[in-house]
Design a protein around this motif. Structure first.
Motif, PDB file in Angstrom:
ATOM      1  N   ILE A   1      69.348 -42.684  24.590  1.00 31.56           N
ATOM      2  CA  ILE A   1      70.429 -42.147  25.435  1.00 31.56           C
ATOM      3  C   ILE A   1      71.796 -42.208  24.750  1.00 31.56           C
ATOM      4  CG2 ILE A   1      71.610 -42.415  27.656  1.00 31.56           C
ATOM      5  CD1 ILE A   1      69.163 -44.080  28.583  1.00 31.56           C
TER       6      ILE A   1
ATOM      7  N   LEU B   1      68.056 -47.602  37.377  1.00 34.11           N
ATOM      8  CA  LEU B   1      69.277 -48.407  37.580  1.00 34.11           C
ATOM      9  C   LEU B   1      70.000 -48.070  38.884  1.00 34.11           C
ATOM     10  CD1 LEU B   1      70.738 -48.305  33.950  1.00 34.11           C
ATOM     11  CD2 LEU B   1      69.736 -50.294  35.086  1.00 34.11           C
TER      12      LEU B   1
ATOM     13  N   LEU C   1      69.643 -50.418  27.120  1.00 33.78           N
ATOM     14  CA  LEU C   1      70.130 -50.980  28.392  1.00 33.78           C
ATOM     15  C   LEU C   1      70.605 -52.417  28.174  1.00 33.78           C
ATOM     16  CD1 LEU C   1      67.653 -49.573  31.079  1.00 33.78           C
ATOM     17  CD2 LEU C   1      69.693 -48.546  30.112  1.00 33.78           C
TER      18      LEU C   1
ATOM     19  N   GLY D   1      85.999 -47.531  24.572  1.00 34.46           N
ATOM     20  CA  GLY D   1      84.884 -46.977  25.343  1.00 34.46           C
ATOM     21  C   GLY D   1      83.735 -46.759  24.385  1.00 34.46           C
ATOM     22  N   LEU D   2      83.046 -45.653  24.534  1.00 37.95           N
ATOM     23  CA  LEU D   2      82.057 -45.251  23.523  1.00 37.95           C
ATOM     24  C   LEU D   2      82.544 -43.890  23.040  1.00 37.95           C
ATOM     25  CD1 LEU D   2      78.363 -45.789  24.653  1.00 37.95           C
ATOM     26  CD2 LEU D   2      79.182 -45.828  22.319  1.00 37.95           C
TER      27      LEU D   2
ATOM     28  N   MET E   1      90.982 -47.525  26.071  1.00 34.64           N
ATOM     29  CA  MET E   1      90.823 -48.255  27.339  1.00 34.64           C
ATOM     30  C   MET E   1      92.005 -49.178  27.682  1.00 34.64           C
ATOM     31  SD  MET E   1      88.210 -47.254  28.925  1.00 34.64           S
ATOM     32  CE  MET E   1      86.682 -46.356  28.708  1.00 34.64           C
TER      33      MET E   1
ATOM     34  N   ALA F   1      86.946 -48.074  33.165  1.00 33.74           N
ATOM     35  CA  ALA F   1      86.183 -48.841  32.165  1.00 33.74           C
ATOM     36  C   ALA F   1      84.824 -48.229  31.826  1.00 33.74           C
ATOM     37  CB  ALA F   1      85.954 -50.261  32.677  1.00 33.74           C
TER      38      ALA F   1
ATOM     39  N   GLY G   1      83.942 -44.983  31.459  1.00 34.24           N
ATOM     40  CA  GLY G   1      83.908 -43.724  30.736  1.00 34.24           C
ATOM     41  C   GLY G   1      83.945 -42.503  31.631  1.00 34.24           C
ATOM     42  N   TRP G   2      83.498 -41.384  31.070  1.00 39.20           N
ATOM     43  CA  TRP G   2      83.838 -40.082  31.632  1.00 39.20           C
ATOM     44  C   TRP G   2      82.678 -39.107  31.677  1.00 39.20           C
ATOM     45  CZ3 TRP G   2      88.809 -40.137  33.268  1.00 39.20           C
ATOM     46  CH2 TRP G   2      89.612 -41.139  32.736  1.00 39.20           C
TER      47      TRP G   2
ATOM     48  N   LYS H   1      79.577 -36.592  32.158  1.00 38.77           N
ATOM     49  CA  LYS H   1      78.129 -36.809  32.193  1.00 38.77           C
ATOM     50  C   LYS H   1      77.695 -37.982  31.334  1.00 38.77           C
ATOM     51  CE  LYS H   1      77.230 -32.670  29.620  1.00 38.77           C
ATOM     52  NZ  LYS H   1      76.264 -31.642  29.372  1.00 38.77           N
ATOM     53  N   ARG H   2      78.573 -38.458  30.418  1.00 40.86           N
ATOM     54  CA  ARG H   2      78.208 -39.612  29.592  1.00 40.86           C
ATOM     55  C   ARG H   2      78.613 -40.921  30.239  1.00 40.86           C
ATOM     56  NH1 ARG H   2      75.715 -37.590  24.602  1.00 40.86           N
ATOM     57  NH2 ARG H   2      74.767 -39.634  24.684  1.00 40.86           N
TER      58      ARG H   2
ATOM     59  N   CYS I   1      78.885 -44.384  32.291  1.00 41.13           N
ATOM     60  CA  CYS I   1      77.894 -45.465  32.217  1.00 41.13           C
ATOM     61  C   CYS I   1      76.869 -45.440  33.361  1.00 41.13           C
ATOM     62  CB  CYS I   1      78.657 -46.785  32.251  1.00 41.13           C
ATOM     63  SG  CYS I   1      77.567 -48.206  32.243  1.00 41.13           S
TER      64      CYS I   1
ATOM     65  N   LEU J   1      74.780 -52.017  38.362  1.00 42.90           N
ATOM     66  CA  LEU J   1      74.234 -53.317  37.984  1.00 42.90           C
ATOM     67  C   LEU J   1      75.364 -54.225  37.473  1.00 42.90           C
ATOM     68  CD1 LEU J   1      71.846 -55.204  37.511  1.00 42.90           C
ATOM     69  CD2 LEU J   1      71.480 -54.102  35.294  1.00 42.90           C
ATOM     70  N   ALA J   2      76.282 -53.643  36.702  1.00 38.71           N
ATOM     71  CA  ALA J   2      77.401 -54.424  36.177  1.00 38.71           C
ATOM     72  C   ALA J   2      78.231 -54.994  37.323  1.00 38.71           C
ATOM     73  CB  ALA J   2      78.272 -53.547  35.276  1.00 38.71           C
TER      74      ALA J   2
HETATM   75  C1  HEM Z   1      81.225 -54.219  32.646  1.00 38.43           C
HETATM   76  C2  HEM Z   1      80.125 -53.680  32.134  1.00 38.43           C
HETATM   77  C3  HEM Z   1      80.046 -52.347  31.441  1.00 38.43           C
HETATM   78  C4  HEM Z   1      81.038 -51.560  30.925  1.00 38.43           C
HETATM   79  C5  HEM Z   1      82.543 -51.839  30.899  1.00 38.43           C
HETATM   80  C6  HEM Z   1      80.408 -50.370  30.390  1.00 38.43           C
HETATM   81  C7  HEM Z   1      81.102 -49.324  29.804  1.00 38.43           C
HETATM   82  C8  HEM Z   1      80.497 -48.190  29.299  1.00 38.43           C
HETATM   83  C9  HEM Z   1      81.211 -47.109  28.681  1.00 38.43           C
HETATM   84  C10 HEM Z   1      82.717 -47.028  28.491  1.00 38.43           C
HETATM   85  C11 HEM Z   1      80.295 -46.187  28.311  1.00 38.43           C
HETATM   86  C12 HEM Z   1      80.570 -44.866  27.601  1.00 38.43           C
HETATM   87  C13 HEM Z   1      80.853 -43.768  28.583  1.00 38.43           C
HETATM   88  C14 HEM Z   1      81.291 -42.504  27.910  1.00 38.43           C
HETATM   89  O1  HEM Z   1      80.761 -42.161  26.865  1.00 38.43           O
HETATM   90  O2  HEM Z   1      82.222 -41.856  28.423  1.00 38.43           O
HETATM   91  C15 HEM Z   1      78.991 -46.676  28.672  1.00 38.43           C
HETATM   92  C16 HEM Z   1      77.824 -46.000  28.426  1.00 38.43           C
HETATM   93  C17 HEM Z   1      76.576 -46.537  28.670  1.00 38.43           C
HETATM   94  N1  HEM Z   1      76.314 -47.709  29.329  1.00 38.43           N
HETATM   95 FE1  HEM Z   1      77.655 -49.010  30.068  1.00 38.43          FE
HETATM   96  N2  HEM Z   1      79.061 -50.441  30.597  1.00 38.43           N
HETATM   97  C18 HEM Z   1      78.786 -51.629  31.237  1.00 38.43           C
HETATM   98  C19 HEM Z   1      77.550 -52.067  31.668  1.00 38.43           C
HETATM   99  C20 HEM Z   1      76.365 -51.397  31.449  1.00 38.43           C
HETATM  100  C21 HEM Z   1      75.068 -51.831  31.949  1.00 38.43           C
HETATM  101  C22 HEM Z   1      74.840 -53.047  32.851  1.00 38.43           C
HETATM  102  C23 HEM Z   1      74.136 -50.947  31.444  1.00 38.43           C
HETATM  103  C24 HEM Z   1      72.645 -50.899  31.628  1.00 38.43           C
HETATM  104  C25 HEM Z   1      71.922 -51.791  32.236  1.00 38.43           C
HETATM  105  C26 HEM Z   1      74.851 -49.953  30.661  1.00 38.43           C
HETATM  106  C27 HEM Z   1      74.259 -48.899  29.997  1.00 38.43           C
HETATM  107  C28 HEM Z   1      74.948 -47.867  29.383  1.00 38.43           C
HETATM  108  C29 HEM Z   1      74.311 -46.745  28.719  1.00 38.43           C
HETATM  109  C30 HEM Z   1      72.808 -46.525  28.553  1.00 38.43           C
HETATM  110  C31 HEM Z   1      75.338 -45.900  28.276  1.00 38.43           C
HETATM  111  C32 HEM Z   1      75.213 -44.588  27.522  1.00 38.43           C
HETATM  112  C33 HEM Z   1      75.348 -43.395  28.463  1.00 38.43           C
HETATM  113  C34 HEM Z   1      75.195 -42.053  27.730  1.00 38.43           C
HETATM  114  O3  HEM Z   1      75.534 -41.947  26.572  1.00 38.43           O
HETATM  115  O4  HEM Z   1      74.759 -41.093  28.390  1.00 38.43           O
HETATM  116  N3  HEM Z   1      76.189 -50.264  30.695  1.00 38.43           N
HETATM  117  N4  HEM Z   1      79.132 -47.891  29.300  1.00 38.43           N
END
Ligand code: HEM
Length: 526
Positions: free
Chosen positions: A140, A160, A315, A387-388, A413, A456, A458-459, A461-462, A464, A469-470
């Motif tokens: 992903i 999730l 994940l 972010g990512l 961020m 925090a 992100g934005w 379709k990408r 989080c 869960l967080a």
């Molecule tokens: C405080 C906790 C967390 C923060 C601050 C956070 C933040 C982010 C951010 C900024 C992105 C990138 C969104 C973008 O590209 O615009 C992201 C993507 C992602 N996060 Fe989280 N996240 C957190 C917790 C989690 C948890 C608990 C999981 C899974 C159990 C998770 C799984 C993912 C995955 C799989 C992506 C990639 C989505 C994609 O590329 O389509 N994150 N997260």
């Protein structure tokens, strides 16, 4: 020139004598590159200075070959914030040969990442994250938003979802209570406790239980340690050290000389073996868990075993240290604010007196002050710096600016969260600013930009998929701590309170959590 950054980069990523060889070689290619750079610069100027468009401001402190890389310093988030203050909400920098556009305004970020999401939702083809980690297009996090991504992402969104995660609430609460007890015991025995490692282990323990139905026996569990170690290695390699060649021209050989490529291969081989076994055991076992559920969706979404391995690892990798960092910031910040802790305690006590139990995540609307504190905690100290990063799959016209295809697109961020056009007195820790907003973090992230105040995750379709869960994990750690205890500062040798340094940041890839600090966990008079 801030050579400190370069020194740190090589010391952290290329320890041993190899760093000497690398540094010498970099000096040689530097001279050669300056020549190539002159012609490249002319081409670059033409790309970025398009007739009819405003020019995106760029900081002056750029150097041949490295661009702005060397100006980031030891604390890049401070430098990014400074550049935004000087140059405005849209800034162009060059990270070696990679052009980056940084955004610190939510409306502009929404325009770029949501309204233009077809053009702006790609990811970089980084040698570690794309070629090796994602096996050239699986999983992903690091792949383009194509049909394969959509299939894997749908599986993640399904397992999730809040409804599904609710079924695992007992495990989440049990692991959380064990950790809080342990923190209290150590604090009582030693006079203080350093909570960062304990919180990290609690969150990873929860993730392992949810994903594989296997609850680690204790925080000393060896599986827990190996999974944390793998996740940290992957985070480190996802930065420049996993693909120096995509940042610095003519330098991809560095990873061969320093045996980095060997390390990269070994990290991924270990991942495949460990997660492959965990998934097989989970599928064969009796306990319901997310790996088992994902396996049942495999055929419908055309996934194979390797997709499952990569998704499970993603994940844990994306959800473990991020969530742990957010909960750790709470423990670092709150000892400075006894009045805020008092109000949180009173609100939780009131709920317990009325209902005879500790509030759960479904009761969150009855704790408006507590959830305002958690939102402010998420704003006040960002969990990621960048972010990512997204990538422009096509040229983008953004409010009079022109962003060429191939540009790395960053939501800055900390600068977004400290933007004074959005938040009054942003440097103040003030939960009251969020009182009255009881939307979940997920609802705010998906909501309209006028009322959105959580950035925090992100934005578009990408954004989080783990946001629910967080929030549930941080909520539980907070409520189950303050139902019984307060978090107090230790005392310095002068007898004065000694607080965590909130600018002492543990930076791992794009992750920004607090470095180790100590607090006292004290039983509260109810
Ligand atoms: C405080 C906790 C967390 C923060 C601050 C956070 C933040 C982010 C951010 C900024 C992105 C990138 C969104 C973008 O590209 O615009 C992201 C993507 C992602 N996060 Fe989280 N996240 C957190 C917790 C989690 C948890 C608990 C999981 C899974 C159990 C998770 C799984 C993912 C995955 C799989 C992506 C990639 C989505 C994609 O590329 O389509 N994150 N997260």
């Amino acid at each position: 020139m801030d050579r400190e950054w370069l020194k740190l980069f090589f010391e952290e990523n290329y320890p041993t004598q190899a760093s000497g060889v690398v540094a010498a070689a970099v000096t040689v290619i530097l001279a050669y590159s300056i020549h190539s750079l002159v012609s490249l610069r002319k081409k670059n100027v033409a790309v970025w200075h398009r007739k009819g468009y405003m020019e995106i401001p760029t900081p002056k402190d750029s150097y041949p070959y490295f661009g702005h890389m060397l100006s980031l310093g030891k604390k890049p988030f401070l430098q990014l914030e400074k550049w935004h203050q000087e140059l405005g909400p849209v800034v162009h920098i060059d990270m070696g040969i990679q052009p980056w556009v940084l955004i610190s305004d939510p409306y502009i970020a929404h325009e770029l990442f949501v309204k233009n999401e077809v053009k702006s939702s790609d990811r970089m083809r980084h040698a570690f994250t794309y070629d090796v980690y994602s096996k050239g297009g699986k999983g992903i996090v690091f792949i383009p938003p194509n049909q394969e991504w959509k299939n894997c992402r749908t599986v993640a969104d399904t397992i999730l979802s809040t409804e599904n995660i609710k079924n695992f609430v007992n495990i989440i609460e049990a692991v959380t209570d064990n950790t809080i007890n342990r923190l209290k015991e150590v604090s009582e025995k030693d006079g203080s406790v350093s909570p960062v490692k304990y919180i990290q282990k609690a969150i990873f323990g929860i993730m392992i239980s949810l994903l594989f139905g296997k609850t680690p026996g204790s925080i000393e569990d060896s599986l827990l340690d190996s999974i944390i170690c793998m996740a940290e290695n992957e985070l480190r390699l996802a930065g420049p050290s996993g693909d120096i060649g995509s940042f610095l021209r003519y330098s991809s050989w560095v990873n061969t000389v320093t045996r980095k490529n060997k390390e990269i291969k070994s990290v991924v081989d270990t991942r495949d073996k460990v997660y492959g076994e965990l998934i097989s055991e989970a599928i064969a076992g009796e306990t319901d868990c997310l790996a088992k559920q994902a396996n049942l969706l495999k055929e419908k979404y055309n996934l194979d075993e390797m997709d499952l391995i990569i998704i499970m690892d993603e994940l844990i990798g994306a959800g473990g240290d991020t969530t742990a960092a957010s909960a750790s910031w709470l423990f670092a910040i709150l000892p400075r604010y006894p009045d805020i802790q008092k109000k949180m305690g009173e609100e939780i006590d009131k709920f317990i007196a009325k209902n005879g139990r500790i509030p759960t995540f479904s009761d969150r609307k009855e704790l408006p002050y507590v959830i305002a504190v958690l939102r402010e905690n998420l704003r006040y100290r960002s969990v990621t710096c960048l972010g990512l990063p997204h990538l422009a799959a096509e040229d983008v016209e953004l409010l009079g600016y022109y962003i060429p295809k191939g540009t790395v697109l960053i939501s800055s961020m900390p600068a977004l969260n400290m933007n004074q056009d959005v938040f009054d007195d942003p440097k103040e820790f003030n939960p009251e600013r969020f009182l009255g907003d009881t939307s979940t973090w997920s609802e705010s992230t998906q909501g309209d930009i006028q009322s959105r105040n959580v950035f925090a995750f992100g934005w578009g379709k990408r954004s989080c998929p783990g946001v629910n869960l967080a929030e549930m994990n941080v909520f539980n750690i907070c409520v189950r701590t303050f139902a019984h205890y307060t978090i107090e500062p230790t005392l310095g040798t002068d007898g004065k309170p000694s607080y965590a340094d909130l600018n002492d940041i543990l930076s791992l890839g794009t992750l920004y959590g607090p470095n180790e600090f100590s607090v006292k966990i004290v039983k509260r008079a109810v």
